[in-house]
Design an enzyme around this catalytic site. Structure first.
Site, PDB file in Angstrom:
ATOM      1  N   GLU A  59       0.819  -1.215   0.000  1.00  0.00           N
ATOM      2  CA  GLU A  59       0.000   0.000   0.000  1.00  0.00           C
ATOM      3  C   GLU A  59       0.850   1.262   0.000  1.00  0.00           C
ATOM      4  OE1 GLU A  59      -0.557  -2.666   1.825  1.00  0.00           O
ATOM      5  OE2 GLU A  59      -2.620  -3.285   1.389  1.00  0.00           O
ATOM      6  N   HIS A 128     -10.073  -5.808   9.115  1.00  0.00           N
ATOM      7  CA  HIS A 128     -10.702  -5.582   7.816  1.00  0.00           C
ATOM      8  C   HIS A 128     -12.073  -4.933   7.927  1.00  0.00           C
ATOM      9  CE1 HIS A 128      -7.831  -8.900   7.224  1.00  0.00           C
ATOM     10  NE2 HIS A 128      -7.708  -8.472   5.989  1.00  0.00           N
TER      11      HIS A 128
END
Length: 353
Positions: A59, A128
């Site tokens: 990321e 998540h």
């Protein structure tokens, strides 16, 4: 008009903008052949293979690349599988994307969209399931979009891609495939500028401001409450930064009561910012204190128990009746969520608020 679900509307918007402007790129983990973990945008890679970039599981790295692309005049859209991992790229977002316009003496814009899908619904637990708008609201130059319905997603994504500022775009995991609406055929006049709230339901007794999952819960609650003679005005802000405070103020001048509902944690959530702005501007219009609804200050557990932690329609109903001093029905009084949160407080009393 086309009748599309949210994911289809978003795919149509991105496809049309990539077709219109060769500077638009789409990048992230598994966004190519796989079509992306969120919306399955298969048409993008099939039609624009040279501008749809599969990235490593990095990321920080691919966000940094996207920031550099935006500095050079391209318009990248970066997809994060889960927004929890945006924290890995915060240096690139906060220092690379947000500050460049000022540091360059207004000579270098950063036209990029950072997109992810937040909240519960995947049963994937603490790593998540976060809602991250509260993290990001302190960075000048960064815009935050939180559309819930397909027609808004279509028009707002087109606007976001053409905007010269960095935009964090947050989809709602529980509604991305389930909400449907009529969406205009490709047209420039379909763009929806940021900073304009939408009154989803007009009412006279109480104002509810909500987005994503809690917006759909609030609309369902308002429908049930109408049968009991209670009229709720439900406001969908659509963007948090910029935020349309004027629409909210106009509503509470009429109703005198304000409830703010979001899926994110109550502590440090964007609801606190809305409440502060209202109190600074229209405290005298309020007949009762503002009520905030959100997830307790705890992490989301794995599995279906996530639905017992996050607020829902019944929490909105109880808040409305509490603000109006109305009696609860027997169904409205009981709640499995209370039991789960009580158990969490026993095991971690300092963490659960």
């Amino acid at each position: 008009m086309r009748h599309l679900n949210y994911a289809q509307a978003l795919e149509a918007a991105v496809f049309e903008e990539m077709q219109r402007d060769g500077k638009v790129y789409y990048m992230g983990e598994d966004v190519g052949v796989f079509g992306g973990a969120i919306s399955k945008m298969y048409s993008l890679f099939k039609t624009f293979p040279e501008r749809v970039i599969d990235t490593p599981l990095d990321e920080k790295g691919f966000t940094g690349v996207a920031v550099g692309m935006a500095w050079m005049g391209l318009r990248p859209i970066v997809e994060f599988m889960y927004p929890d991992f945006i924290v890995l790229a915060m240096n690139e977002i906060a220092h690379g994307a947000c500050k460049q316009y000022w540091l360059s003496n207004q000579k270098c814009s950063v036209p990029m969209v950072i997109r992810s899908c937040q909240g519960i619904g995947s049963q994937c637990g603490a790593h998540h399931s976060e809602c991250i708008e509260g993290w990001l609201m302190n960075y000048p130059g960064l815009k935050i979009a939180v559309p819930t319905f397909p027609d808004d997603a279509y028009g707002m994504m087109k606007y976001a891609i053409r905007d010269n500022d960095p935009v964090v775009w947050l989809d709602c995991r529980t509604t991305i495939y389930t909400t449907e609406a009529d969406v205009p055929e490709e047209a420039d006049n379909a763009l929806i500028p940021f900073g304009s709230a939408r009154i989803r339901r007009e009412g006279t007794d109480v104002t509810i401001v909500a987005w994503h999952k809690l917006l759909t819960d609030a609309l369902a609650a308002a429908e049930d409450l109408e049968k009991q003679g209670i009229s709720c005005e439900v406001i969908d802000p659509r963007t948090l930064i910029p935020f349309d405070i004027e629409t909210v103020l106009a509503s509470i001048r009429k109703t005198g009561h304000l409830i703010i509902a979001h899926e994110a944690n109550v502590r440090g959530g964007f609801g606190a910012e809305i409440a502060a702005q209202v109190l600074e501007r229209e405290a005298g219009a309020l007949k009762t204190p503002i009520t905030r609804i959100g997830t307790p200050n705890t992490f989301i557990p794995v599995g279906t128990v996530e639905w017992q932690i996050v607020p829902d329609k019944m929490d909105v109903i109880r808040a409305v009746k509490g603000a109006l001093g109305k009696e609860l029905t027997s169904e409205e009084q009981g709640s499995a969520e209370v039991d789960v949160i009580a158990e969490l407080k026993k095991s971690r009393p300092n963490d659960v608020e």
